[in-house]
Motif scaffolding. Structure first.
Motif, PDB file in Angstrom:
ATOM      1  N   LEU A 207       0.859  -1.093  -0.065  1.00  0.00           N
ATOM      2  CA  LEU A 207      -0.168   0.001  -0.132  1.00  0.00           C
ATOM      3  C   LEU A 207       0.859   1.391   0.040  1.00  0.00           C
ATOM      4  CD1 LEU A 207      -2.633   1.623   0.273  1.00  0.00           C
ATOM      5  CD2 LEU A 207      -2.606   1.158   2.728  1.00  0.00           C
ATOM      6  N   GLU A 208       1.742   1.314   0.905  1.00  0.00           N
ATOM      7  CA  GLU A 208       2.799   2.584   0.891  1.00  0.00           C
ATOM      8  C   GLU A 208       3.571   2.654  -0.439  1.00  0.00           C
ATOM      9  OE1 GLU A 208       5.406   2.026   4.134  1.00  0.00           O
ATOM     10  OE2 GLU A 208       3.888   1.512   5.522  1.00  0.00           O
ATOM     11  N   GLN A 209       3.813   1.434  -1.201  1.00  0.00           N
ATOM     12  CA  GLN A 209       4.652   1.606  -2.353  1.00  0.00           C
ATOM     13  C   GLN A 209       3.675   2.240  -3.444  1.00  0.00           C
ATOM     14  OE1 GLN A 209       5.592  -2.277  -4.046  1.00  0.00           O
ATOM     15  NE2 GLN A 209       4.939  -1.345  -6.027  1.00  0.00           N
ATOM     16  N   MET A 210       2.345   1.833  -3.456  1.00  0.00           N
ATOM     17  CA  MET A 210       1.485   2.266  -4.514  1.00  0.00           C
ATOM     18  C   MET A 210       0.971   3.785  -4.261  1.00  0.00           C
ATOM     19  SD  MET A 210       1.015  -0.197  -6.787  1.00  0.00           S
ATOM     20  CE  MET A 210      -0.627   0.119  -7.683  1.00  0.00           C
ATOM     21  N   LEU A 211       1.036   3.988  -3.181  1.00  0.00           N
ATOM     22  CA  LEU A 211       0.547   5.524  -2.591  1.00  0.00           C
ATOM     23  C   LEU A 211       1.820   6.402  -2.996  1.00  0.00           C
ATOM     24  CD1 LEU A 211      -1.098   5.301   0.812  1.00  0.00           C
ATOM     25  CD2 LEU A 211      -2.246   5.839  -1.136  1.00  0.00           C
ATOM     26  N   LEU A 212       2.850   5.944  -2.952  1.00  0.00           N
ATOM     27  CA  LEU A 212       4.249   6.859  -3.339  1.00  0.00           C
ATOM     28  C   LEU A 212       4.460   6.872  -5.072  1.00  0.00           C
ATOM     29  CD1 LEU A 212       6.401   5.885  -0.445  1.00  0.00           C
ATOM     30  CD2 LEU A 212       5.387   8.095  -0.729  1.00  0.00           C
ATOM     31  N   GLY A 237      -1.376   1.372  13.930  1.00  0.00           N
ATOM     32  CA  GLY A 237      -2.108   2.314  15.192  1.00  0.00           C
ATOM     33  C   GLY A 237      -2.096   3.734  14.725  1.00  0.00           C
ATOM     34  N   PRO A 238      -2.279   4.578  15.856  1.00  0.00           N
ATOM     35  CA  PRO A 238      -2.528   5.893  15.479  1.00  0.00           C
ATOM     36  C   PRO A 238      -1.060   6.657  14.923  1.00  0.00           C
ATOM     37  CG  PRO A 238      -3.772   5.576  17.432  1.00  0.00           C
ATOM     38  CD  PRO A 238      -2.941   4.137  16.869  1.00  0.00           C
ATOM     39  N   SER A 243       2.138   8.747  10.439  1.00  0.00           N
ATOM     40  CA  SER A 243       3.407   8.861   9.893  1.00  0.00           C
ATOM     41  C   SER A 243       2.782   8.653   8.561  1.00  0.00           C
ATOM     42  CB  SER A 243       4.391   7.685  10.322  1.00  0.00           C
ATOM     43  OG  SER A 243       5.482   7.600   9.262  1.00  0.00           O
ATOM     44  N   LEU A 244       2.053   7.619   8.162  1.00  0.00           N
ATOM     45  CA  LEU A 244       1.672   7.392   6.746  1.00  0.00           C
ATOM     46  C   LEU A 244       0.826   8.453   6.129  1.00  0.00           C
ATOM     47  CD1 LEU A 244       1.652   5.288   4.521  1.00  0.00           C
ATOM     48  CD2 LEU A 244      -0.759   4.454   5.502  1.00  0.00           C
ATOM     49  N   ARG A 292      -5.765  15.846  12.300  1.00  0.00           N
ATOM     50  CA  ARG A 292      -5.867  15.619  10.754  1.00  0.00           C
ATOM     51  C   ARG A 292      -7.344  15.381  10.281  1.00  0.00           C
ATOM     52  NH1 ARG A 292      -1.120  15.110   8.493  1.00  0.00           N
ATOM     53  NH2 ARG A 292       0.723  14.297   9.905  1.00  0.00           N
ATOM     54  N   ALA A 293      -8.365  16.077  10.943  1.00  0.00           N
ATOM     55  CA  ALA A 293      -9.690  16.146  10.414  1.00  0.00           C
ATOM     56  C   ALA A 293      -9.847  15.973   9.016  1.00  0.00           C
ATOM     57  CB  ALA A 293     -10.578  17.148  11.017  1.00  0.00           C
TER      58      ALA A 293
END
Length: 347
Positions: A207-212, A237-238, A243-244, A292-293
């Motif tokens: 998921l991180e790879q695709m978002l970037l 977790g929060p 961080s993501l 981060r609303a």
């Protein structure tokens, strides 16, 4: 006829009255936007907190859209992105998208948001190219304000698990051809899509790879904090999510999750990890959502087998909104969704 019967069955004729006229032209998004704004402002002026449900779906042949619109009025819901989940009969007839949103917005233009079809097997497994091509063409033509929910890793829902159904146990690689095509479509059209992707250690790096890799794709990761098997998720977790979100400004979260007592039948675990034992939001989750609303948004996650439970789902979602600081409730309720769909703050 009882409300439950109206919503869940037998409403097909009501939906299709005047259907030929509704299919003549796609909706005018500017006109719809003005209507949504009027409705939200009316509800706010009446002292209500309207919200935009960005993620619900139905079988269009088994929903009474007029009865559902009446429920939105009764419950003071701002608008609903009600996606059509196409069935086997459409798959066999070669249908790769439908005109359900044209019909809902033609009849109730202030209540329903035009949205693409749900991305589920067999459409995303056996005919993925044709399905995605049809969805992209409709998006490019201005048919929709957002794309539908796409299932890449999906466990059977609690109701399906109790029935012994396994047809929704979906495994599609997010970094495979279907995932790359979907992210590229989001970049090309500017529309967000909703991603059902279980929260597990083994799945997070992809998921991180695709978002970037696709920074202009806009992704709504469904069901924040919903973990079916805790032993498979040790990183999330929060703090991880904060961080993501910092690294991936194209990521958003919907807040369709169970209440503090909701148990996933297959693991026998409480799978909504945002709640404390006292039924309140855990402080770390509350602080993250407040800070981060503009990355969190309302959703009910109603489906064809539970449209009759809209009042129950509305009550639980309003309880969640009430756990947030007062100054961010409107942002989560409708502000984030508004900016995602229309590219500007609600005013």
């Amino acid at each position: 006829m009882k409300r439950r019967q109206c919503l869940a069955a037998g409403g097909f004729a009501a939906l299709w009255l005047g259907g030929a006229r509704a299919q003549e032209a796609p909706p005018n998004l500017a006109v719809l936007k003005a209507g949504y704004a009027r409705r939200i402002k009316r509800l706010l002026a009446a002292g209500q907190l309207p919200y935009i449900d960005v993620e619900s779906s139905c079988n269009p042949s088994k929903v009474d859209i007029a009865a559902l619109a009446a429920e939105l009025d009764r419950l003071h819901i701002g608008a609903m992105a009600l996606s059509s989940d196409m069935g086997n009969n459409q798959f066999e007839r070669g249908v790769r998208r439908d005109n359900f949103s044209r019909q809902t917005t033609a009849q109730f233009p202030e209540h329903f948001i035009p949205v693409g079809n749900g991305g589920q097997p067999p459409f995303t497994t056996e005919v993925a190219d044709a399905f995605l091509q049809a969805q992209e063409a409709a998006a490019q033509a201005g048919e929709w304000a957002l794309l539908g929910e796409y299932e890449f890793r999906h466990y059977p829902s609690p109701r399906q698990a109790k029935r012994g159904d396994d047809d929704r146990d979906v495994v599609i690689p997010l970094d495979g051809p279907v995932g790359h095509r979907l992210f590229a479509i989001s970049e090309a059209t500017g529309l967000c899509f909703q991603l059902h992707y279980e929260i597990e250690d083994a799945l997070l790096p992809v998921l991180e790879q695709m978002l970037l890799q696709y920074p202009k794709a806009r992704v709504v990761w469904c069901h924040v904090g919903q973990i079916r098997y805790q032993e498979r998720s040790t990183r999330y977790g929060p703090a991880y999510l904060d961080s993501l979100l910092s690294r991936c400004p194209n990521l958003y979260l919907d807040t369709a999750f169970g209440d503090a007592r909701s148990v996933y039948p297959l693991s026998r675990q409480r799978h909504s990890r945002v709640w404390a034992e006292n039924g309140q939001l855990q402080p770390a989750w509350r602080d993250l959502m407040a800070a981060r609303a503009n990355r969190f948004m309302s959703a009910l996650d109603l489906g064809g087998d539970r449209l009759d439970r809209i009042e129950e789902y509305d009550k639980k979602h309003r309880y969640f909104l009430g756990c947030l600081p007062a100054e961010v409730r409107q942002q989560v309720a409708f502000g984030t969704a508004w900016r995602l769909m229309f590219g500007e703050d609600f005013a």
